[in-house]
Enzyme design. Structure first.
Site, PDB file in Angstrom:
ATOM      1  CB  SER A   1      25.871  11.727 -16.897  1.00  0.00           C
ATOM      2  OG  SER A   1      26.535  11.714 -17.645  1.00  0.00           O
TER       3      SER A   1
ATOM      4  CG  ASP B   1      20.544  12.494 -23.054  1.00  0.00           C
ATOM      5  OD1 ASP B   1      21.069  11.632 -23.366  1.00  0.00           O
ATOM      6  OD2 ASP B   1      19.897  12.581 -21.713  1.00  0.00           O
TER       7      ASP B   1
ATOM      8  CG  HIS C   1      22.742  10.610 -19.923  1.00  0.00           C
ATOM      9  ND1 HIS C   1      22.948  11.824 -20.559  1.00  0.00           N
ATOM     10  CD2 HIS C   1      23.319  10.242 -18.967  1.00  0.00           C
ATOM     11  CE1 HIS C   1      23.885  12.829 -19.495  1.00  0.00           C
ATOM     12  NE2 HIS C   1      24.345  12.076 -19.048  1.00  0.00           N
TER      13      HIS C   1
END
Ligand SMILES: *[C@@H]1O[C@H](CO)[C@@H](O)[C@H](O)[C@H]1NC(C)=O
Ligand SMILES: *[C@@H]1O[C@H](CO)[C@@H](O)[C@H](O)[C@H]1NC(C)=O
Ligand SMILES: *[C@@H]1O[C@H](CO)[C@@H](O)[C@H](O)[C@H]1NC(C)=O
Ligand SMILES: *[C@@H]1O[C@H](CO)[C@@H](O)[C@H](O)[C@H]1NC(C)=O
Ligand SMILES: *[C@@H]1O[C@H](CO)[C@@H](O)[C@H](O)[C@H]1NC(C)=O
Length: 446
Positions: free
Chosen positions: A152, A421, A424
């Site tokens: 990702s 998160d 990312h």
């Protein structure tokens, strides 16, 4: 041989100590799984991990950095080392102007209130990094195909590139599926909590006949993701088998960006020649924990060898490890609360981050030496330091829309719980800089 084994044993002890306590100790593995597996637009909340938070980590040692030198226009510029400087101009795109931003990374649209994180520019120590020029990039890839291959983080970088290029020409999504070709029906690797139809996507910029694609391959080699083994969900990785979902398309690519790393931190069993050669978080299998550095190196080496064998002229760039920034508890406000980059010298690189980086640099250098003047040009896209210095660039709670409205994004309880998160990057955000460097790497030698 004896010294090698000794060396390895010593090495393992170090790894074990660090792995046991290292920075991910603050994130239950289940959550890390969630971040890494989740491809979808996050409709379902992540599984609430049953909190068994390991002991808190000691601060890790710093690692010495190897310098990667990139030639450009006769000059040599090392983009890997530098500092972030305030840049009032701000990014080329925003949360509403770019339509391809993944929901979980659209911090602006999700109500992140501070905007300071948008106004920083990477200043290499000894040269300048030119701002991203979408039309230059598009001209460079006219009639060409750029493929992003990995996990990702690869997707995060590809989506940044799409937004940057879209300011010059909007792309058309021409393929979306759970496998790399639309001739097959996917391969039954339902991972439950992801939208597998975004694992393989392809866009075309019609006026330039330029293609950008994303290939899901979190280990670069063949792997079965999250397979249950004696009650624990391990990744099963076959270090001697190629992942044909991307390697079969190599002949049609002109530039390949490889980006993997975080999945190697998860429980995994690694096989080569029908033997288990690596095992991470697997005490129930009665196998020594080998850590993940050696198997990570093998996977990178194998992938780099495969791109050479594909015998088509191309640029192959490997993005180095991009550190996570969990500081507090993963499910409380303030998991990655910083609003500014680290200043130079404020933060030393973690041992693990630097090892992961070093492995990529070494393997890229080895592949380049072995390839000689052949058709494949290898580059390391060394972002570890610049990424490490951007604790402010992650979605944090803004992976969801308005996380603090009406009681927050997750669950009840006395204290509000929100998922964060800190792995990312927000779009726009620091990952745009990865592509500024990618552009310079691709222009090199022209
Ligand atoms: C942990 O998980 C078990 C089984 O899934 C469940 O019975 C238990 O209530 C959970 N504990 C907490 C604190 O969530
Ligand atoms: C986003 O960019 C568009 C186009 O450049 C602009 O019209 C719009 O005002 C911007 N929105 C924000 C919130 O900055
Ligand atoms: C369009 O780009 C592809 C590569 O993505 C290339 O194979 C093809 O030849 C190009 N078409 C033309 C007309 O140049
Ligand atoms: C499947 O592939 C064919 C041939 O390459 C293409 O024309 C078609 O548009 C593709 N279909 C989808 C849904 O991507
Ligand atoms: C685990 O390994 C030890 C040492 O190799 C061996 O003696 C033991 O029988 C193994 N146990 C299982 C359950 O395989």
């Amino acid at each position: 041989m004896g010294t090698t084994i000794q060396h390895h044993r010593h090495h393992f002890l170090n790894i074990k100590r660090i792995v046991t306590y290292f920075l991910y100790a603050l994130i239950p593995l289940a959550l890390l799984h969630y971040f890494l597996f989740s491809l979808s637009t996050c409709h379902s909340p992540p599984p609430h991990p049953n909190n068994t938070v390991p002991p808190s980590p000691p601060s890790s040692q710093a690692g010495g950095g190897r310098v990667v030198v990139v030639e450009h226009g006769g000059q040599r510029c090392d983009y890997s080392d530098g500092r972030w400087v305030f840049e009032p101009r701000g990014p080329l795109y925003n949360g509403t102007s770019c339509s391809t931003i993944k929901d979980g990374q659209n911090c602006m649209a999700h109500g992140r209130p501070d905007t300071g994180y948008l106004r920083w520019r990477w200043q290499p120590a000894q040269c300048d990094l030119p701002a991203f020029d979408p039309s230059s990039f598009l001209r460079l890839i006219r009639n060409k195909h750029v493929a992003f291959v990995g996990d990702s983080m690869a997707r995060n970088q590809a989506e940044s590139l799409l937004c940057l290029l879209a300011t010059s020409e909007p792309p058309d999504l021409v393929y979306r599926g759970s496998s790399s070709s639309n001739s097959s029906d996917g391969d039954g690797e339902g991972d439950g909590d992801g939208d597998s139809s975004s694992k393989f996507r392809r866009w075309v910029f019609p006026a330039h006949n330029a293609t950008v694609s994303i290939f899901w391959s979190p280990f670069l080699v063949k792997a079965m993701e999250k397979q249950e083994a004696r009650g624990v969900r391990h990744n099963r990785v076959f270090l001697d088998a190629f992942d044909e979902r991307w390697t079969s398309s190599l002949g049609r690519t002109d530039a390949v960006v490889l980006s993997v790393g975080h999945w190697f931190l998860l429980p995994g069993i690694y096989r080569e020649n029908d033997e288990i050669v690596g095992c991470h978080y697997c005490p129930e299998l009665n196998h020594t924990d080998t850590g993940f550095f050696d198997v990570f190196r093998k996977a990178i080496r194998r992938a780099l060898r495969e791109v050479v064998d594909a015998e088509k002229e191309k640029v192959v760039a490997a993005t180095t490890f991009s550190p996570a920034h969990f500081e507090g508890e993963w499910d409380k406000a303030g998991a990655c609360p910083k609003k500014d980059p680290y200043r130079e010298g404020e933060k030393v690189m973690q041992y693990m981050d630097n090892e992961m980086r070093r492995i990529v640099l070494e393997e890229v250098a080895a592949a380049a030496a072995a390839a000689g003047d052949g058709g494949v040009r290898f580059e390391a896209l060394d972002v570890t330091k610049l990424a490490m210095m951007r604790p402010d660039g992650h979605p944090g709670p803004y992976m969801y829309a308005n996380p603090f409205a009406g009681g927050g994004g997750g669950g009840e309880g006395e204290e509000m719980r929100v998922q964060n998160d800190c792995v990312h990057w927000c779009l726009p955000g620091p990952v745009d800089t990865f592509n500024e460097i990618l552009l310079q790497l691709m222009m090199r030698g022209r």
